[in-house]
Motif scaffolding. Structure first.
Motif, PDB file in Angstrom:
ATOM      1  N   THR A   1       0.514  -1.174  -0.486  1.00  0.00           N
ATOM      2  CA  THR A   1      -0.231   0.162  -0.036  1.00  0.00           C
ATOM      3  C   THR A   1       0.460   0.984   0.035  1.00  0.00           C
ATOM      4  OG1 THR A   1      -1.948  -0.866   1.529  1.00  0.00           O
ATOM      5  CG2 THR A   1      -1.247   0.989   1.090  1.00  0.00           C
TER       6      THR A   1
ATOM      7  N   GLU B   1       2.352   1.779  -3.211  1.00  0.00           N
ATOM      8  CA  GLU B   1       1.576   2.708  -3.950  1.00  0.00           C
ATOM      9  C   GLU B   1       1.018   3.724  -4.010  1.00  0.00           C
ATOM     10  OE1 GLU B   1      -2.331  -0.148  -4.349  1.00  0.00           O
ATOM     11  OE2 GLU B   1      -1.027  -1.860  -4.185  1.00  0.00           O
ATOM     12  N   LEU B   2       1.460   4.229  -2.754  1.00  0.00           N
ATOM     13  CA  LEU B   2       0.500   5.537  -2.864  1.00  0.00           C
ATOM     14  C   LEU B   2       2.487   6.143  -3.180  1.00  0.00           C
ATOM     15  CD1 LEU B   2      -0.872   4.981   0.677  1.00  0.00           C
ATOM     16  CD2 LEU B   2      -2.558   6.370  -1.159  1.00  0.00           C
TER      17      LEU B   2
ATOM     18  N   CYS C   1       2.748   9.940  -5.351  1.00  0.00           N
ATOM     19  CA  CYS C   1       2.777  10.657  -5.638  1.00  0.00           C
ATOM     20  C   CYS C   1       3.999  11.682  -6.170  1.00  0.00           C
ATOM     21  CB  CYS C   1       3.244  10.446  -3.360  1.00  0.00           C
ATOM     22  SG  CYS C   1       3.784  12.514  -3.084  1.00  0.00           S
TER      23      CYS C   1
ATOM     24  N   PRO D   1      -0.781  11.930  -2.163  1.00  0.00           N
ATOM     25  CA  PRO D   1      -2.128  11.176  -2.095  1.00  0.00           C
ATOM     26  C   PRO D   1      -1.971  10.383  -0.461  1.00  0.00           C
ATOM     27  CG  PRO D   1      -0.737  10.927  -4.236  1.00  0.00           C
ATOM     28  CD  PRO D   1      -0.448  11.973  -3.695  1.00  0.00           C
ATOM     29  N   ILE D   2      -0.124  10.565  -0.677  1.00  0.00           N
ATOM     30  CA  ILE D   2       0.681   9.883   0.963  1.00  0.00           C
ATOM     31  C   ILE D   2      -0.176  10.773   1.836  1.00  0.00           C
ATOM     32  CG2 ILE D   2       1.629   9.129   2.818  1.00  0.00           C
ATOM     33  CD1 ILE D   2       3.524   9.177   0.200  1.00  0.00           C
TER      34      ILE D   2
ATOM     35  N   LYS E   1      -2.800  12.163   1.592  1.00  0.00           N
ATOM     36  CA  LYS E   1      -4.786  12.340   1.615  1.00  0.00           C
ATOM     37  C   LYS E   1      -5.094  10.357   2.031  1.00  0.00           C
ATOM     38  CE  LYS E   1      -8.317  12.201  -2.163  1.00  0.00           C
ATOM     39  NZ  LYS E   1      -8.432  12.313  -3.354  1.00  0.00           N
ATOM     40  N   ASP E   2      -4.504   9.969   1.891  1.00  0.00           N
ATOM     41  CA  ASP E   2      -4.808   8.272   2.517  1.00  0.00           C
ATOM     42  C   ASP E   2      -5.236   8.652   3.654  1.00  0.00           C
ATOM     43  OD1 ASP E   2      -5.484   5.743   1.769  1.00  0.00           O
ATOM     44  OD2 ASP E   2      -3.823   5.126   3.410  1.00  0.00           O
ATOM     45  N   LEU E   3      -4.165   9.068   4.294  1.00  0.00           N
ATOM     46  CA  LEU E   3      -3.800   9.232   5.893  1.00  0.00           C
ATOM     47  C   LEU E   3      -5.177   9.972   6.545  1.00  0.00           C
ATOM     48  CD1 LEU E   3      -0.366   9.540   6.413  1.00  0.00           C
ATOM     49  CD2 LEU E   3      -1.220   6.962   6.724  1.00  0.00           C
ATOM     50  N   SER E   4      -4.949  11.403   6.071  1.00  0.00           N
ATOM     51  CA  SER E   4      -6.283  11.417   6.513  1.00  0.00           C
ATOM     52  C   SER E   4      -7.839  11.465   5.644  1.00  0.00           C
ATOM     53  CB  SER E   4      -5.948  12.927   5.551  1.00  0.00           C
ATOM     54  OG  SER E   4      -6.420  13.157   4.640  1.00  0.00           O
ATOM     55  N   SER E   5      -7.881  10.284   5.123  1.00  0.00           N
ATOM     56  CA  SER E   5      -9.149   9.350   4.793  1.00  0.00           C
ATOM     57  C   SER E   5      -9.525   8.737   6.365  1.00  0.00           C
ATOM     58  CB  SER E   5      -9.107   8.781   3.704  1.00  0.00           C
ATOM     59  OG  SER E   5      -7.968   8.175   3.312  1.00  0.00           O
TER      60      SER E   5
END
Length: 128
Positions: free
Chosen positions: A104, A107-108, A112, A121-122, A124-128
């Motif tokens: 994962t 991929e992130l 980026c 995107p890293i 963004k993913d951590l904040s979702s």
């Protein structure tokens, strides 16, 4: 031998030796008249056993069982094998989990741009 000597001989530091005594993993050491702990060669062998089990990732509870089985000459090796296989299953699950995390993150990181732009995107993913 003193706790320092036992630590050197076993490769287990004195603080851990005292901890192992406090939780009953090793028997309480004998004491000199002045109150210093005294360890035998057998104690050092048990400490080496524990250290090796720890390097293989066994937890304290399982090490306690393994030490008991090691010291029990009438033991069944099937019990030792069961403990080892159960530990292998847990290690396999951890390895799979770590591999999934790595994949994962890879991929992130690939997604980026790594440039001057604020989009990432890293994050963004951590904040979702």
């Amino acid at each position: 031998m003193t706790i320092g000597d036992a630590a050197k001989a076993s490769g287990v530091n004195a603080k851990l030796i005292r901890y192992y005594e406090s939780i009953g993993l090793i028997p309480e050491a004998g004491r000199t008249a002045s109150g210093y702990r005294v360890y035998s060669g057998t104690d050092v062998n048990v400490l080496r056993f524990i250290k090796r089990a720890r390097t293989l990732g066994f937890g304290i509870e399982r090490i306690q069982k393994l030490v008991g089985l090691w010291q029990d000459r009438s033991r069944c090796s099937s019990e030792v094998k069961r403990i080892a296989l159960q530990h292998i299953d847990e290690l396999d699950a951890k390895i799979a989990e770590l591999q999934a995390m790595r994949d994962t993150l890879h991929e992130l990181a690939d997604a980026c741009h790594g440039d001057e732009r604020p989009e990432c995107p890293i994050l963004k993913d951590l904040s979702s």
